[in-house]
Design a protein around this motif. Structure first.
Motif, PDB file in Angstrom:
ATOM      1  N   PRO A  71      30.806  34.600  40.213  1.00 51.63           N
ATOM      2  CA  PRO A  71      30.145  33.736  41.197  1.00 51.63           C
ATOM      3  C   PRO A  71      30.272  32.247  40.899  1.00 51.63           C
ATOM      4  CG  PRO A  71      28.531  34.875  39.827  1.00 51.63           C
ATOM      5  CD  PRO A  71      29.862  35.493  39.526  1.00 51.63           C
ATOM      6  N   PHE A  72      30.357  31.875  39.628  1.00 52.74           N
ATOM      7  CA  PHE A  72      30.489  30.464  39.269  1.00 52.74           C
ATOM      8  C   PHE A  72      31.827  29.901  39.759  1.00 52.74           C
ATOM      9  CE2 PHE A  72      32.160  27.491  35.938  1.00 52.74           C
ATOM     10  CZ  PHE A  72      31.380  26.395  36.272  1.00 52.74           C
ATOM     11  N   LEU A  73      32.914  30.588  39.422  1.00 56.12           N
ATOM     12  CA  LEU A  73      34.225  30.123  39.875  1.00 56.12           C
ATOM     13  C   LEU A  73      34.351  30.219  41.384  1.00 56.12           C
ATOM     14  CD1 LEU A  73      36.633  31.664  37.198  1.00 56.12           C
ATOM     15  CD2 LEU A  73      35.792  29.316  37.342  1.00 56.12           C
ATOM     16  N   SER A  74      33.745  31.240  41.959  1.00 50.08           N
ATOM     17  CA  SER A  74      33.835  31.416  43.403  1.00 50.08           C
ATOM     18  C   SER A  74      33.182  30.255  44.148  1.00 50.08           C
ATOM     19  CB  SER A  74      33.187  32.740  43.807  1.00 50.08           C
ATOM     20  OG  SER A  74      33.345  32.974  45.173  1.00 50.08           O
ATOM     21  N   LYS A  75      32.049  29.785  43.656  1.00 48.22           N
ATOM     22  CA  LYS A  75      31.382  28.635  44.276  1.00 48.22           C
ATOM     23  C   LYS A  75      32.251  27.388  44.190  1.00 48.22           C
ATOM     24  CE  LYS A  75      26.508  29.900  43.782  1.00 48.22           C
ATOM     25  NZ  LYS A  75      25.206  29.525  43.178  1.00 48.22           N
ATOM     26  N   LEU A  76      32.920  27.214  43.049  1.00 52.68           N
ATOM     27  CA  LEU A  76      33.775  26.037  42.887  1.00 52.68           C
ATOM     28  C   LEU A  76      34.963  26.063  43.840  1.00 52.68           C
ATOM     29  CD1 LEU A  76      33.864  25.639  38.995  1.00 52.68           C
ATOM     30  CD2 LEU A  76      32.673  24.208  40.643  1.00 52.68           C
ATOM     31  N   ILE A  77      35.363  27.247  44.250  1.00 56.34           N
ATOM     32  CA  ILE A  77      36.490  27.382  45.164  1.00 56.34           C
ATOM     33  C   ILE A  77      36.080  27.161  46.619  1.00 56.34           C
ATOM     34  CG2 ILE A  77      38.104  29.081  46.123  1.00 56.34           C
ATOM     35  CD1 ILE A  77      38.369  30.242  43.321  1.00 56.34           C
ATOM     36  N   ILE A  91      37.642  36.876  42.289  1.00 56.42           N
ATOM     37  CA  ILE A  91      38.494  35.851  41.706  1.00 56.42           C
ATOM     38  C   ILE A  91      39.889  36.389  41.398  1.00 56.42           C
ATOM     39  CG2 ILE A  91      38.788  34.317  39.709  1.00 56.42           C
ATOM     40  CD1 ILE A  91      36.697  33.376  41.682  1.00 56.42           C
ATOM     41  N   VAL A  92      39.970  37.600  40.876  1.00 57.39           N
ATOM     42  CA  VAL A  92      41.249  38.191  40.524  1.00 57.39           C
ATOM     43  C   VAL A  92      41.373  39.562  41.164  1.00 57.39           C
ATOM     44  CG1 VAL A  92      42.715  39.045  38.659  1.00 57.39           C
ATOM     45  CG2 VAL A  92      41.386  36.973  38.322  1.00 57.39           C
ATOM     46  N   LEU A  93      42.499  39.811  41.797  1.00 60.65           N
ATOM     47  CA  LEU A  93      42.835  41.129  42.320  1.00 60.65           C
ATOM     48  C   LEU A  93      44.137  41.567  41.678  1.00 60.65           C
ATOM     49  CD1 LEU A  93      42.509  43.526  44.303  1.00 60.65           C
ATOM     50  CD2 LEU A  93      43.793  42.182  45.964  1.00 60.65           C
ATOM     51  N   PHE A  94      44.101  42.723  41.053  1.00 60.00           N
ATOM     52  CA  PHE A  94      45.295  43.243  40.375  1.00 60.00           C
ATOM     53  C   PHE A  94      45.514  44.681  40.802  1.00 60.00           C
ATOM     54  CE2 PHE A  94      47.213  45.832  37.094  1.00 60.00           C
ATOM     55  CZ  PHE A  94      48.288  45.085  36.670  1.00 60.00           C
ATOM     56  N   SER A  95      46.755  45.030  41.021  1.00 61.31           N
ATOM     57  CA  SER A  95      47.111  46.407  41.315  1.00 61.31           C
ATOM     58  C   SER A  95      48.432  46.697  40.635  1.00 61.31           C
ATOM     59  CB  SER A  95      47.245  46.630  42.825  1.00 61.31           C
ATOM     60  OG  SER A  95      47.842  47.873  43.101  1.00 61.31           O
ATOM     61  N   ASN A  96      48.689  47.976  40.325  1.00 61.60           N
ATOM     62  CA  ASN A  96      50.006  48.255  39.773  1.00 61.60           C
ATOM     63  C   ASN A  96      51.073  48.257  40.853  1.00 61.60           C
ATOM     64  OD1 ASN A  96      48.676  50.777  40.526  1.00 61.60           O
ATOM     65  ND2 ASN A  96      50.426  51.842  39.670  1.00 61.60           N
ATOM     66  N   ILE A 161      50.805  31.590  45.852  1.00 62.97           N
ATOM     67  CA  ILE A 161      50.946  32.379  47.079  1.00 62.97           C
ATOM     68  C   ILE A 161      49.715  32.309  47.972  1.00 62.97           C
ATOM     69  CG2 ILE A 161      52.592  33.970  46.046  1.00 62.97           C
ATOM     70  CD1 ILE A 161      50.308  35.945  45.643  1.00 62.97           C
ATOM     71  N   GLY A 162      48.715  31.546  47.588  1.00 64.45           N
ATOM     72  CA  GLY A 162      47.523  31.460  48.427  1.00 64.45           C
ATOM     73  C   GLY A 162      46.709  30.223  48.118  1.00 64.45           C
ATOM     74  N   SER A 163      45.934  29.776  49.091  1.00 59.16           N
ATOM     75  CA  SER A 163      45.137  28.567  48.917  1.00 59.16           C
ATOM     76  C   SER A 163      44.121  28.717  47.791  1.00 59.16           C
ATOM     77  CB  SER A 163      44.403  28.251  50.231  1.00 59.16           C
ATOM     78  OG  SER A 163      43.582  29.334  50.631  1.00 59.16           O
ATOM     79  N   LYS A 164      43.624  29.930  47.592  1.00 60.73           N
ATOM     80  CA  LYS A 164      42.639  30.151  46.549  1.00 60.73           C
ATOM     81  C   LYS A 164      43.202  29.844  45.169  1.00 60.73           C
ATOM     82  CE  LYS A 164      39.706  33.978  45.319  1.00 60.73           C
ATOM     83  NZ  LYS A 164      39.461  35.371  45.633  1.00 60.73           N
ATOM     84  N   GLN A 165      44.452  30.215  44.949  1.00 61.15           N
ATOM     85  CA  GLN A 165      45.099  29.902  43.679  1.00 61.15           C
ATOM     86  C   GLN A 165      45.218  28.390  43.483  1.00 61.15           C
ATOM     87  OE1 GLN A 165      48.807  32.011  44.007  1.00 61.15           O
ATOM     88  NE2 GLN A 165      48.091  33.667  42.706  1.00 61.15           N
ATOM     89  N   HIS A 197      53.512  27.274  53.049  1.00 63.23           N
ATOM     90  CA  HIS A 197      52.391  27.445  53.979  1.00 63.23           C
ATOM     91  C   HIS A 197      51.120  26.759  53.525  1.00 63.23           C
ATOM     92  CE1 HIS A 197      51.930  30.735  51.072  1.00 63.23           C
ATOM     93  NE2 HIS A 197      50.652  30.620  51.297  1.00 63.23           N
ATOM     94  N   ILE A 198      50.964  26.539  52.241  1.00 64.26           N
ATOM     95  CA  ILE A 198      49.713  25.941  51.758  1.00 64.26           C
ATOM     96  C   ILE A 198      49.508  24.551  52.358  1.00 64.26           C
ATOM     97  CG2 ILE A 198      48.598  24.967  49.708  1.00 64.26           C
ATOM     98  CD1 ILE A 198      49.485  27.378  48.192  1.00 64.26           C
ATOM     99  N   PHE A 199      50.560  23.778  52.465  1.00 61.89           N
ATOM    100  CA  PHE A 199      50.416  22.417  52.958  1.00 61.89           C
ATOM    101  C   PHE A 199      50.652  22.301  54.461  1.00 61.89           C
ATOM    102  CE2 PHE A 199      51.327  21.921  48.423  1.00 61.89           C
ATOM    103  CZ  PHE A 199      50.179  21.263  48.059  1.00 61.89           C
ATOM    104  N   LYS A 200      50.752  23.427  55.125  1.00 66.55           N
ATOM    105  CA  LYS A 200      50.850  23.406  56.584  1.00 66.55           C
ATOM    106  C   LYS A 200      49.492  23.652  57.227  1.00 66.55           C
ATOM    107  CE  LYS A 200      55.690  24.873  57.004  1.00 66.55           C
ATOM    108  NZ  LYS A 200      56.595  25.957  57.469  1.00 66.55           N
ATOM    109  N   ASP A 201      48.854  24.722  56.820  1.00 66.11           N
ATOM    110  CA  ASP A 201      47.615  25.131  57.482  1.00 66.11           C
ATOM    111  C   ASP A 201      46.388  25.059  56.578  1.00 66.11           C
ATOM    112  OD1 ASP A 201      49.088  25.814  59.771  1.00 66.11           O
ATOM    113  OD2 ASP A 201      49.625  27.730  58.859  1.00 66.11           O
TER     114      ASP A 201
END
Length: 229
Positions: A71-77, A91-96, A161-165, A197-201
């Motif tokens: 929640p701390f990092l999420s608020k900062l984002i 904050i992190v999503l991982f899959s094989n 690959i995403g604005s969150k990163q 795409h990050i700097f477009k939308d």
């Protein structure tokens, strides 16, 4: 271990033993494992299984999806832009099948056959999980200064690959007193994606400094935030 239920029960216990931060509470709901850890964070595992009937009873394939919520990092984002945390602290999503950055060394599926002992395949799965996902846990739970290392490691990230990163990289750069890192590393990583795409939308930004960096700096200053609090 013969059945899928026995395998999942074993994994639930072993994963809890392997998590490199303090586990305050552990909950198993069938194939969903949730471990509540320090700093109001949680680490979640969804063990994906599918029957493989051609090989007989108790034969199945297994994969994994993992999440870290903070929640701390999420608020900062989200809060510097008056945005609601629509990811519920994710904050992190991982899959094989894919991961939050750009590294994938785990197999797509792990095959557990009723005609052979399941333990070796389960242990291989756990070792791969440790090698490929567990490196995220300490930085994203309590050693935030280490997060920036992911952005300089081409084995982890080749482009954002995403604005969150991008936001998280900006936050870490500012709170680590490395503002130059934004221009020198984060912006090239964001532009490395052929779509840019990050700097477009992204938040309808026309200038990443005034539209992205400055709101984060203001939010940090107004709320007296640091990684050492």
């Amino acid at each position: 271990m013969e059945t899928k239920a026995e395998v999942l029960k074993y994994l639930f216990t072993r994963i809890q033993e392997m998590i490199p931060v303090k586990v305050l509470k552990a909950k198993k709901d069938k194939d969903y494992f949730t471990y509540t850890v320090e700093n109001d964070c949680s680490i979640e595992f969804y063990i994906r299984t599918s029957q493989s009937g051609h090989a007989g009873k108790n034969t199945f394939c297994m994969g994994v999806t993992c999440r870290i919520r903070n929640p701390f990092l999420s608020k900062l984002i989200s809060e510097p832009f008056n945005e609601k945390d629509t990811y519920d602290n994710l904050i992190v999503l991982f899959s094989n099948q894919y991961d939050w950055y750009n590294q994938n060394q785990m197999d797509m599926d792990y095959f557990l056959d009723n005609k052979s002992e399941k333990t070796p395949e389960v242990e291989r799965f756990l070792n791969d999980l440790k090698d490929n996902f567990f490196s995220y846990i300490i930085p994203f739970v309590n050693r935030y200064r280490r997060i920036i290392d992911f952005y300089v490691n081409p084995g982890h990230i080749q482009y954002i690959i995403g604005s969150k990163q991008f936001i998280l990289g900006v936050v870490c750069s500012l709170l680590c007193n490395r503002e130059e890192f934004i221009k020198e590393k984060l912006v090239p990583l964001a532009k490395a994606d052929e779509n840019g795409h990050i700097f477009k939308d992204y938040f309808k930004a026309t200038n990443y400094v005034t539209d992205i960096v400055e709101p984060i700096k203001k939010y940090i200053a107004d709320n007296n935030i640091s990684f050492d609090q």
